[in-house]
Design an enzyme around this catalytic site. Structure first.
Site, PDB file in Angstrom:
ATOM      1  N   CYS A  59       0.690  -1.285   0.017  1.00 49.75           N
ATOM      2  CA  CYS A  59       0.012  -0.261   0.023  1.00 49.75           C
ATOM      3  C   CYS A  59       0.806   1.312   0.024  1.00 49.75           C
ATOM      4  O   CYS A  59       1.582   1.690   0.984  1.00 49.75           O
ATOM      5  CB  CYS A  59      -1.057  -0.142   1.492  1.00 49.75           C
ATOM      6  SG  CYS A  59      -2.005   1.416   1.369  1.00 49.75           S
ATOM      7  N   CYS A 103      -0.710   4.058   2.237  1.00 53.33           N
ATOM      8  CA  CYS A 103      -0.273   3.742   3.906  1.00 53.33           C
ATOM      9  C   CYS A 103       0.927   3.975   4.064  1.00 53.33           C
ATOM     10  O   CYS A 103       1.172   4.463   5.312  1.00 53.33           O
ATOM     11  CB  CYS A 103      -0.905   2.277   4.004  1.00 53.33           C
ATOM     12  SG  CYS A 103      -2.281   1.816   3.345  1.00 53.33           S
ATOM     13  N   ASP A 104       1.893   3.512   3.576  1.00 56.41           N
ATOM     14  CA  ASP A 104       3.289   3.589   3.843  1.00 56.41           C
ATOM     15  C   ASP A 104       4.324   4.232   2.996  1.00 56.41           C
ATOM     16  O   ASP A 104       5.509   4.413   3.540  1.00 56.41           O
ATOM     17  CB  ASP A 104       3.744   2.055   3.754  1.00 56.41           C
ATOM     18  CG  ASP A 104       3.296   1.040   4.663  1.00 56.41           C
ATOM     19  OD1 ASP A 104       2.468   1.186   5.452  1.00 56.41           O
ATOM     20  OD2 ASP A 104       3.042  -0.125   4.080  1.00 56.41           O
TER      21      ASP A 104
END
Length: 301
Positions: A130, A133-134
């Site tokens: 992701c 997300c990261d």
């Protein structure tokens, strides 16, 4: 005694949430079960530009809108994993928290991420699925994206705004992504597209430090220092529950239900990316959800 619902929907992606909206508007009691996060795979997309009426929206925002609409209409939504379905009249769904019964089940569990299957994939820090997300964890660093579809290039373009340099590694000579994304990627200064290349090995003991690459056209092996590898190499259908019910699936594991979303098992319907079909897009997932819900409502009657 298990609580009864007219319709239980397994899966909280666009298909499942749309089905909930249609079923609730038809006056049916609805339980929606999702094991991880609502919105499905699209929730991690940095930008969605092909959903009618919303020229540009983040996947997370779109997922929130779908969720809020279903919830506002009175759908009971639970973050629980459906472990077993016992078909019958009514059908029974056993989850990791309890059990429920329903007149109709709509399978809309979607798909799960495919991995590269490399040693260290499950333990090395720096392996991600992701970018949204990261990505921020690797600001100013060199990273790589594995994959050749639209998701891979969307991730790469997103990361290019955060990271020092992004390398996209694709095993084929041509990208399957939308041409407009390929064009954008080719024009991005800090983004490199490596075609006909595969990741042979992950380097590092506790954290990812680099990748061993092999060019499949000439056989040349090279080393690419990176702090992170974002994998976008495809998805696999979540068809375990369908198989356990005896619902037919094709060779790839997709449920063999037609455009009417009906399966051969009475009271069991299939919707979204889990269903065998030619086109898998947000719009087709939502269309499936609507069709399956309306068919489910007729079945209830």
């Amino acid at each position: 005694m298990d609580q009864y619902f007219d319709i239980i929907i397994v899966g909280g992606g666009p298909a499942g949430l749309t089905a909930a909206v249609y079923a609730r508007r038809a006056g049916k009691s609805v339980l929606l079960l999702e094991r991880e996060s609502f919105g499905g795979q699209i929730a991690s997309s940095p930008k969605v530009e092909n959903f009618p009426g919303l020229p540009a929206v983040s996947g997370a925002e779109l997922a929130e809108r779908l969720y809020s609409q279903a919830e506002a209409l009175g759908t009971r939504i639970e973050l629980e994993e459906a472990l077993e379905i016992q078909s019958g009249t009514p059908s029974r769904v056993v989850t990791d928290y309890g059990a429920y019964t329903a007149g109709v089940i709509i399978l809309a569990a979607g798909m799960r991420r495919r991995t590269l299957g490399l040693a260290g994939e499950d333990r090395l820090a720096g392996i991600s699925f992701c970018a949204v997300c990261d990505g921020a964890f690797y600001a100013g660093q060199d990273v790589a994206v594995a994959g050749g579809g639209s998701t891979a290039l969307q991730d790469a373009l997103y990361l290019a705004d955060i990271c020092r340099h992004v390398t996209v590694i694709h095993r084929r000579s041509d990208f399957r992504a939308d041409p407009i994304l390929v064009e954008r990627a080719e024009k991005t200064a800090n983004l490199t597209l490596l075609r006909s290349t595969v990741v042979e090995a992950l380097e590092g003991s506790e954290r990812l430090t680099g990748l061993t690459l092999r060019n499949t056209a000439v056989g040349e092996v090279s080393h690419l220092p990176v702090s992170a590898l974002f994998q976008a190499v495809g998805l696999l259908p979540e068809s375990r529950l369908a198989r356990s019910l005896g619902v037919p699936v094709d060779e790839a594991g997709f449920i063999a239900a037609g455009e009417d979303c009906l399966t051969p098992i009475p009271g069991i319907f299939a919707a979204g990316d889990l269903r065998a079909k030619e086109v898998r897009q947000l719009t087709t997932a939502c269309a499936d959800g609507a069709v399956a819900a309306l068919a489910a409502c007729r079945f209830c009657v």
